[in-house]
Write an enzyme that holds these catalytic residues in place. Structure first.
Site, PDB file in Angstrom:
ATOM      1  N   CYS A  41       3.701   3.174 -24.549  1.00 15.86           N
ATOM      2  CA  CYS A  41       4.412   3.211 -23.273  1.00 15.86           C
ATOM      3  C   CYS A  41       5.486   4.292 -23.248  1.00 15.86           C
ATOM      4  O   CYS A  41       5.572   5.074 -22.306  1.00 15.86           O
ATOM      5  CB  CYS A  41       5.034   1.849 -22.977  1.00 15.86           C
ATOM      6  SG  CYS A  41       5.946   1.804 -21.421  1.00 15.86           S
ATOM      7  N   CYS A  46       3.361   4.953 -20.089  1.00 17.81           N
ATOM      8  CA  CYS A  46       4.073   4.651 -18.844  1.00 17.81           C
ATOM      9  C   CYS A  46       5.205   5.620 -18.527  1.00 17.81           C
ATOM     10  O   CYS A  46       5.287   6.153 -17.413  1.00 17.81           O
ATOM     11  CB  CYS A  46       4.671   3.251 -18.906  1.00 17.81           C
ATOM     12  SG  CYS A  46       3.677   2.026 -19.726  1.00 17.81           S
ATOM     13  N   LYS A  49       4.214   9.381 -18.178  1.00 21.77           N
ATOM     14  CA  LYS A  49       3.320   9.421 -17.016  1.00 21.77           C
ATOM     15  C   LYS A  49       4.108   9.353 -15.721  1.00 21.77           C
ATOM     16  O   LYS A  49       3.886  10.138 -14.791  1.00 21.77           O
ATOM     17  CB  LYS A  49       2.318   8.268 -17.116  1.00 21.77           C
ATOM     18  CG  LYS A  49       1.306   8.143 -15.979  1.00 21.77           C
ATOM     19  CD  LYS A  49       1.766   7.209 -14.897  1.00 21.77           C
ATOM     20  CE  LYS A  49       2.011   5.794 -15.335  1.00 21.77           C
ATOM     21  NZ  LYS A  49       0.808   5.018 -15.669  1.00 21.77           N
ATOM     22  N   TYR A 176      -7.795   3.609 -14.295  1.00 23.34           N
ATOM     23  CA  TYR A 176      -6.359   3.842 -14.171  1.00 23.34           C
ATOM     24  C   TYR A 176      -5.974   5.245 -14.653  1.00 23.34           C
ATOM     25  O   TYR A 176      -5.431   6.054 -13.904  1.00 23.34           O
ATOM     26  CB  TYR A 176      -5.581   2.855 -15.061  1.00 23.34           C
ATOM     27  CG  TYR A 176      -5.345   1.477 -14.514  1.00 23.34           C
ATOM     28  CD1 TYR A 176      -4.089   1.104 -14.068  1.00 23.34           C
ATOM     29  CD2 TYR A 176      -6.358   0.535 -14.488  1.00 23.34           C
ATOM     30  CE1 TYR A 176      -3.841  -0.179 -13.617  1.00 23.34           C
ATOM     31  CE2 TYR A 176      -6.125  -0.754 -14.027  1.00 23.34           C
ATOM     32  CZ  TYR A 176      -4.874  -1.101 -13.593  1.00 23.34           C
ATOM     33  OH  TYR A 176      -4.642  -2.364 -13.133  1.00 23.34           O
ATOM     34  N   GLU A 180      -4.992   8.516 -12.301  1.00 27.02           N
ATOM     35  CA  GLU A 180      -3.583   8.906 -12.301  1.00 27.02           C
ATOM     36  C   GLU A 180      -3.446  10.364 -12.717  1.00 27.02           C
ATOM     37  O   GLU A 180      -2.723  11.147 -12.088  1.00 27.02           O
ATOM     38  CB  GLU A 180      -2.781   8.003 -13.230  1.00 27.02           C
ATOM     39  CG  GLU A 180      -2.601   6.591 -12.682  1.00 27.02           C
ATOM     40  CD  GLU A 180      -1.863   5.668 -13.636  1.00 27.02           C
ATOM     41  OE1 GLU A 180      -1.310   4.658 -13.163  1.00 27.02           O
ATOM     42  OE2 GLU A 180      -1.838   5.958 -14.861  1.00 27.02           O
ATOM     43  N   THR A 310       2.044  -2.936 -20.351  1.00 31.94           N
ATOM     44  CA  THR A 310       3.322  -3.045 -21.057  1.00 31.94           C
ATOM     45  C   THR A 310       4.098  -4.326 -20.722  1.00 31.94           C
ATOM     46  O   THR A 310       4.541  -5.034 -21.630  1.00 31.94           O
ATOM     47  CB  THR A 310       4.186  -1.804 -20.766  1.00 31.94           C
ATOM     48  OG1 THR A 310       3.562  -0.666 -21.364  1.00 31.94           O
ATOM     49  CG2 THR A 310       5.587  -1.953 -21.329  1.00 31.94           C
ATOM     50  N   HIS A 439      11.746  -4.009   9.898  1.00 27.69           N
ATOM     51  CA  HIS A 439      11.128  -3.030  10.791  1.00 27.69           C
ATOM     52  C   HIS A 439      12.029  -1.804  10.964  1.00 27.69           C
ATOM     53  O   HIS A 439      13.252  -1.940  11.036  1.00 27.69           O
ATOM     54  CB  HIS A 439      10.883  -3.684  12.155  1.00 27.69           C
ATOM     55  CG  HIS A 439      10.244  -2.774  13.149  1.00 27.69           C
ATOM     56  ND1 HIS A 439       8.910  -2.432  13.097  1.00 27.69           N
ATOM     57  CD2 HIS A 439      10.780  -2.113  14.216  1.00 27.69           C
ATOM     58  CE1 HIS A 439       8.651  -1.602  14.097  1.00 27.69           C
ATOM     59  NE2 HIS A 439       9.759  -1.398  14.794  1.00 27.69           N
ATOM     60  N   GLU A 444       6.146  -4.601   6.289  1.00 32.90           N
ATOM     61  CA  GLU A 444       6.120  -5.632   7.327  1.00 32.90           C
ATOM     62  C   GLU A 444       4.701  -5.973   7.755  1.00 32.90           C
ATOM     63  O   GLU A 444       4.448  -7.057   8.287  1.00 32.90           O
ATOM     64  CB  GLU A 444       6.933  -5.199   8.546  1.00 32.90           C
ATOM     65  CG  GLU A 444       6.315  -4.072   9.336  1.00 32.90           C
ATOM     66  CD  GLU A 444       7.136  -3.708  10.575  1.00 32.90           C
ATOM     67  OE1 GLU A 444       7.268  -4.580  11.458  1.00 32.90           O
ATOM     68  OE2 GLU A 444       7.635  -2.579  10.638  1.00 32.90           O
TER      69      GLU A 444
END
Length: 464
Positions: A41, A46, A49, A176, A180, A310, A439, A444
């Site tokens: 990680c 992570c 990245k 993934y 990415e 992770t 909003h 929402e």
């Protein structure tokens, strides 16, 4: 022979979590890892990245700034400088963990260690250590398939060592990591193609999200070659070709990146000799409290074959230590059913709970789906067609309990966390309906969905 209460093999997220929670209770803990502390990680996953993703995201936003009458001149990216800054930050994290363990009284032995029986390990220097409990947390490594010319391709670990960007790249894999990487590289100006045996991108996500991401990739100019099998790599460094079964050839590309999964780092660790069960894929089966079939030996993180993320490893490590040393806190095992996850693609995609096909398989005709597809205000002035933001609620039962939430669009990585809490607490569609929306936001939309439809086994969303 040195004796510890706990020996942890692996200085990544899960192993450090065990040590960090156990040591304050007086446990004598040793962590073995020859690499800088933090594991995948911190060093090749992570954190680097996400830092790289931010650079790519800033470039993408700069390109769109003109839509709001903002004058921006993009001259490129100083990638070598980014890599240097990134590495410095990672070094700071490594130093933090080293200092943190020292303050906690945890011994860090910067060597590789392997089991040498059910209650002891042996380091690469030959020293032997005993422990009442041993925690296996070795993590994983990128898979490089045994194909001709495979060495011409790089891995995600290699990617974070680059100080220059290639002009062109083929990313092999549509999960993934591959998507990415593809999104970041394309946003930073690299000609990018994705090659994969999967029939759709991000196959582990709901089909609606896959369809929407494919639209975004098309809009960004990322080539997709799906449903094909790679036979090998050819050419030479700097001009690599991708050979497909059937004789077709793609390329040449300046770089090729293998992103076809990761394998657990359980080989040659003495597990089989100690009697620890291993599955055919090299993972280590465990019970709800991370125990292997051998008393006193535990495993967590990427090597157990469940949700290799992770935060999951951290949760498992912390709860295991509390299970041992702080039962009064009423620790509970990790629930692998409702783990939220996001991909830092462009745009981000996130999910928690069941996909539509999974929900139909589990809950049958009681499944009802609510979905929407819209253009966010951030692209209100864009010329031409812009791929949509897509959101989807999967509900089940007479009370329409929310069993899955799926989203793709800007900032869904941030908005999903709160909705994940609601899903874990058993929220129903009515609970969301009664929530006053913020909003104007994209979030929402999830509390204002009106028209539902029966769930379908194939899960193809009309909205996408």
């Amino acid at each position: 022979m040195e004796h510890y209460d706990i020996i942890v093999i692996g200085g990544g997220s899960g192993g450090l979590a065990v040590a960090e929670r156990a040591a304050p209770h007086g446990a004598r803990v040793a962590v073995f890892d020859p690499k800088p502390l933090g594991g995948t990680c911190v060093n090749e996953g992570c954190v680097p990245k996400k830092l790289t993703w931010y650079a790519a995201e800033h470039m993408g936003q700069a390109r769109q700034a003109g839509e709001f009458a903002v004058d921006v001149d993009i001259r490129g990216i100083r990638y070598g400088e980014l890599a240097e800054r990134r590495q410095k930050l990672l070094g700071n994290l490594n130093d933090f963990w080293a200092g943190h363990l020292e303050k906690l009284g945890v011994t860090h032995i910067a060597e590789r260690a392997r089991l040498n029986g059910s209650d002891r390990v042996i380091s690469e220097s030959g020293a032997e250590y005993r422990a009442d409990r041993i925690v296996l947390a070795m993590g994983g490594a990128p898979v490089v398939p045994p194909l001709e010319g495979a060495e011409l391709g790089a891995t995600s670990d290699d990617f974070f060592q680059w100080t220059e960007l290639p002009e062109s790249i083929a990313v092999i894999g549509a999960g993934y990591i591959g998507l990415e990487m593809a999104g970041m590289l394309r946003s930073m100006g690299v000609k990018t193609d994705v090659v994969a045996m999967e029939d759709r991108v991000l196959e582990m996500f709901d089909p609606a999200i896959s369809a929407a991401l494919d639209q975004h990739m098309e809009h960004q100019g990322i080539g997709r070659h799906l449903g094909v099998k790679v036979a090998g790599l050819g050419g030479e460094p700097g001009a690599v070709t991708v050979q497909l079964e059937g004789g077709q050839e793609l390329g040449p590309f300046e770089q090729v990146l293998w992103a076809v999964g990761r394998k657990p780092a359980t080989a040659d660790m003495g597990l089989e000799e100690a009697g620890v069960e291993l599955a055919r894929d090299g993972t280590t089966p465990v019970d709800e409290w991370q125990a292997t079939n051998v008393e006193g030996i535990y495993a967590l993180g990427d090597i157990i074959g469940k949700a290799p993320l992770t935060p999951v490893a951290i949760a498992a490590g912390r709860r295991l230590a509390e299970h041992w040393y702080a039962p009064e806190n009423d620790p509970v095992p990790v629930d692998y059913e409702q783990i939220p996850t996001v991909t830092f693609t462009h745009p981000t995609a996130g999910m928690v709970g069941l996909t539509e096909p999974e929900a139909v398989e589990r809950h049958g005709d009681s499944v009802r789906v609510y979905e929407t597809s819209f253009g966010g205000l951030d692209r209100a002035f864009a010329e031409g067609e812009v791929p949509p933001v897509v959101m989807k609620l999967v509900c089940a039962g007479n009370d329409e309990k929310v069993v899955g939430i799926h989203m793709i669009g800007p900032h869904v990585d941030e908005m999903l966390q709160g909705f994940a809490v609601a899903v874990r607490m058993g929220a129903t569609k009515r609970d969301l309906d009664l929530t006053i929306p913020l909003h104007p936001t994209s979030a929402e939309e999830l509390v204002t969905l009106k028209q539902g439809r029966p769930g379908r086994a194939e899960g193809l969303a009309e909205a996408a």
